[in-house]
Design a protein around this motif. Structure first.
Motif, PDB file in Angstrom:
ATOM      1  N   SER A   1      52.376  89.794  29.824  1.00  0.00           N
ATOM      2  CA  SER A   1      52.183  91.408  29.437  1.00  0.00           C
ATOM      3  C   SER A   1      53.640  92.699  29.388  1.00  0.00           C
ATOM      4  O   SER A   1      55.006  92.119  29.201  1.00  0.00           O
TER       5      SER A   1
ATOM      6  N   VAL B   1      47.028  83.846  37.766  1.00  0.00           N
ATOM      7  CA  VAL B   1      46.954  82.292  38.027  1.00  0.00           C
ATOM      8  C   VAL B   1      46.231  82.514  39.569  1.00  0.00           C
ATOM      9  O   VAL B   1      47.248  81.926  40.707  1.00  0.00           O
TER      10      VAL B   1
ATOM     11  N   CYS C   1      56.570  85.812  41.418  1.00  0.00           N
ATOM     12  CA  CYS C   1      55.774  84.613  40.231  1.00  0.00           C
ATOM     13  C   CYS C   1      55.862  85.786  38.225  1.00  0.00           C
ATOM     14  O   CYS C   1      55.958  86.648  38.213  1.00  0.00           O
TER      15      CYS C   1
ATOM     16  N   THR D   1      47.344  86.474  42.398  1.00  0.00           N
ATOM     17  CA  THR D   1      48.217  85.439  42.085  1.00  0.00           C
ATOM     18  C   THR D   1      48.001  83.976  43.445  1.00  0.00           C
ATOM     19  O   THR D   1      48.879  85.208  44.081  1.00  0.00           O
TER      20      THR D   1
ATOM     21  N   LYS E   1      59.014  85.885  27.090  1.00  0.00           N
ATOM     22  CA  LYS E   1      58.302  86.955  25.777  1.00  0.00           C
ATOM     23  C   LYS E   1      57.524  85.617  24.622  1.00  0.00           C
ATOM     24  O   LYS E   1      56.894  85.415  24.326  1.00  0.00           O
TER      25      LYS E   1
ATOM     26  N   GLN F   1      50.739  92.337  39.126  1.00  0.00           N
ATOM     27  CA  GLN F   1      50.273  92.877  38.597  1.00  0.00           C
ATOM     28  C   GLN F   1      48.483  92.618  38.840  1.00  0.00           C
ATOM     29  O   GLN F   1      47.909  93.795  38.835  1.00  0.00           O
ATOM     30  N   SER F   2      48.474  90.935  39.543  1.00  0.00           N
ATOM     31  CA  SER F   2      46.373  91.441  39.400  1.00  0.00           C
ATOM     32  C   SER F   2      46.752  91.240  41.091  1.00  0.00           C
ATOM     33  O   SER F   2      45.422  91.953  41.363  1.00  0.00           O
TER      34      SER F   2
ATOM     35  N   VAL G   1      47.815  88.281  27.542  1.00  0.00           N
ATOM     36  CA  VAL G   1      47.687  87.995  28.495  1.00  0.00           C
ATOM     37  C   VAL G   1      49.548  88.189  28.837  1.00  0.00           C
ATOM     38  O   VAL G   1      49.950  88.311  29.688  1.00  0.00           O
TER      39      VAL G   1
HETATM   40  C1  F6R Z   1      53.706  86.646  31.928  1.00  0.00           C
HETATM   41  C2  F6R Z   1      53.354  86.745  32.697  1.00  0.00           C
HETATM   42  C3  F6R Z   1      53.029  85.701  33.917  1.00  0.00           C
HETATM   43  C4  F6R Z   1      53.083  87.369  35.207  1.00  0.00           C
HETATM   44  C5  F6R Z   1      52.604  86.141  36.440  1.00  0.00           C
HETATM   45  C6  F6R Z   1      52.087  86.617  37.774  1.00  0.00           C
HETATM   46  O1  F6R Z   1      53.756  88.011  30.573  1.00  0.00           O
HETATM   47  O2  F6R Z   1      52.395  88.282  32.865  1.00  0.00           O
HETATM   48  O3  F6R Z   1      54.475  85.566  33.695  1.00  0.00           O
HETATM   49  O4  F6R Z   1      53.967  87.894  35.610  1.00  0.00           O
HETATM   50  O5  F6R Z   1      51.449  85.286  36.062  1.00  0.00           O
HETATM   51  O6  F6R Z   1      51.470  87.793  37.655  1.00  0.00           O
HETATM   52  P1  F6R Z   1      51.152  88.836  38.564  1.00  0.00           P
HETATM   53  O7  F6R Z   1      52.019  90.179  38.610  1.00  0.00           O
HETATM   54  O8  F6R Z   1      50.010  89.108  38.323  1.00  0.00           O
HETATM   55  O9  F6R Z   1      51.143  88.072  40.446  1.00  0.00           O
END
Ligand code: F6R
Length: 365
Positions: free
Chosen positions: A157, A362, A56, A108, A242, A104-105, A155
């Motif tokens: 990235s 999210v 995402c 999601t 961004k 990242q997290s 927030v």
């Molecule tokens: C934008 C941003 C978001 C995340 C997205 C997915 O700057 O950070 O678009 O990339 O919400 O989040 P993750 O990578 O944690 O699955």
């Protein structure tokens, strides 16, 4: 804790040389060894029949970049899907498909649902790329590699995104290594770029003041268009994201070759156009796109590799990068676009680290 910085986002932008060095540390020692991704990686990489990347937001943009690298280095078919679309779409997965889940997290909700759904669609393996050890995503995956960006508070990235790109480049090289689709010399040439990356990023960060100048102009516009080709097309999407997220300016990223198919109608003196140009075989094609825009009164802000100076007569302002970027162009070009969005948002006085309506992770649909 912020040291000389005003916001976490600015601090995190400047942490990128270290975050990238940390992420690449293991890979540099191991070369493009599949074992970086897990014990079974060599076998899974050699027998994989296709690759599907799911993610995402910014992580999806990283996946779009990875498609160019993996296809070029392995010749494998690669598709890239937005998790919230994939989870509700239909169709079976070809046996042996390697699903690359980027997050990242690792929490999601749409992404977790998508990989669970993928497992029901066929005999697939899941490879997770994540910045959080022991996340739900890494626990449910067969293979994984952790990016070492450290905690990201802003927030929007920045360092988590560029470390994803670095890890995906290593993945593309490791797939090529396992599948023997490149010669030793070609693999070595790809690997040789990596130790140079942190210094390349530092060199581009030192051009911050130029992006502050551009930001001053950008605050007066309500729209912006970002253009790129090849691996810089997804970076145009990311640059636009961004700007939307933190500066609240409507922006769109486009593949430069798509201009004629619609967005050229938007171009006038009120539409700043930010163009990323690599000094590669597509530069001539990009030049003709620039001429089209210039002829219609478009104000071009060009970010370019050295060697692209022929474009200068067509642009309002140019940032020539201090170094050649080779296959790492998408990582390096991310930096000025982050700085541009950051300084535009700062000038507009938005809440840079906590933009309105957005959450860092999210975890609900
Ligand atoms: C934008 C941003 C978001 C995340 C997205 C997915 O700057 O950070 O678009 O990339 O919400 O989040 P993750 O990578 O944690 O699955």
């Amino acid at each position: 804790e912020l040291g000389p910085y005003r916001h976490y986002m600015q601090k995190e932008i400047f942490e990128q040389p270290v975050a990238l060095a940390n992420t690449l540390n293991q890979a540099l020692a191991a070369g493009f060894a599949p074992t970086l991704f897990g014990e079974d990686a060599a076998a899974i990489f050699t027998t994989a029949t296709a690759i599907r990347i799911i993610a995402c937001g910014s992580s999806y943009h990283a996946g779009l970049v990875a498609r160019y690298w993996i296809e070029a280095y392995t010749g494998m078919p690669v598709s890239v899907d937005i998790a919230s679309e994939y989870r509700y779409s239909q169709g079976l997965e070809q046996r042996g498909t390697l699903i690359i889940a980027i997050s990242q997290s690792g929490e999601t909700a749409d992404l977790l649902a998508a990989i669970r759904n993928a497992k029901e669609r066929g005999e697939v393996k899941i490879l997770a790329l994540c910045n959080v050890a022991h996340s739900t995503l890494t626990r449910e995956a067969d293979l994984s590699l952790l990016t070492q960006a450290g905690l990201e508070i802003g927030v929007a990235s920045t360092k988590a995104f560029t470390t994803q790109l670095a890890a995906l480049y290593v993945l593309a090289g490791s797939l090529a290594n396992a599948r023997q689709t490149l010669s030793e010399a070609q693999l070595l040439e790809l690997a040789n770029w990596l130790p140079r990356l942190p210094a390349m990023i530092s060199a581009v960060l030192s051009q911050e003041s130029e992006m502050e100048n551009w930001a001053q102009a950008l605050t007066h516009f309500e729209h912006a268009l970002y253009l790129g080709r090849n691996t810089l097309f997804p970076i145009a999407l990311e640059g636009a994201l961004k700007l939307k997220e933190i500066a609240y300016i409507h922006a769109e990223g486009y593949a430069a070759g798509e201009l004629k198919h619609g967005p050229l109608a938007l171009v006038d003196e009120d539409m700043p156009i930010i163009v990323c140009a690599a000094n590669d075989s597509l530069f001539e094609k990009l030049m003709s796109n620039l001429r089209e825009v210039e002829a219609r009164g478009g104000q071009i802000y060009l970010i370019a590799e050295p060697g692209c100076e022929a474009a200068l007569p067509y642009v309002k302002s140019a940032l020539i990068l201090p170094i050649s970027t080779g296959p790492l162009a998408p990582i390096v070009f991310s930096i000025p676009l982050q700085l541009l969005a950051y300084h535009t948002a700062h000038r507009k006085g938005t809440d840079v680290d906590k933009p309105r309506n957005l959450a860092k992770s999210v975890t609900v649909e």
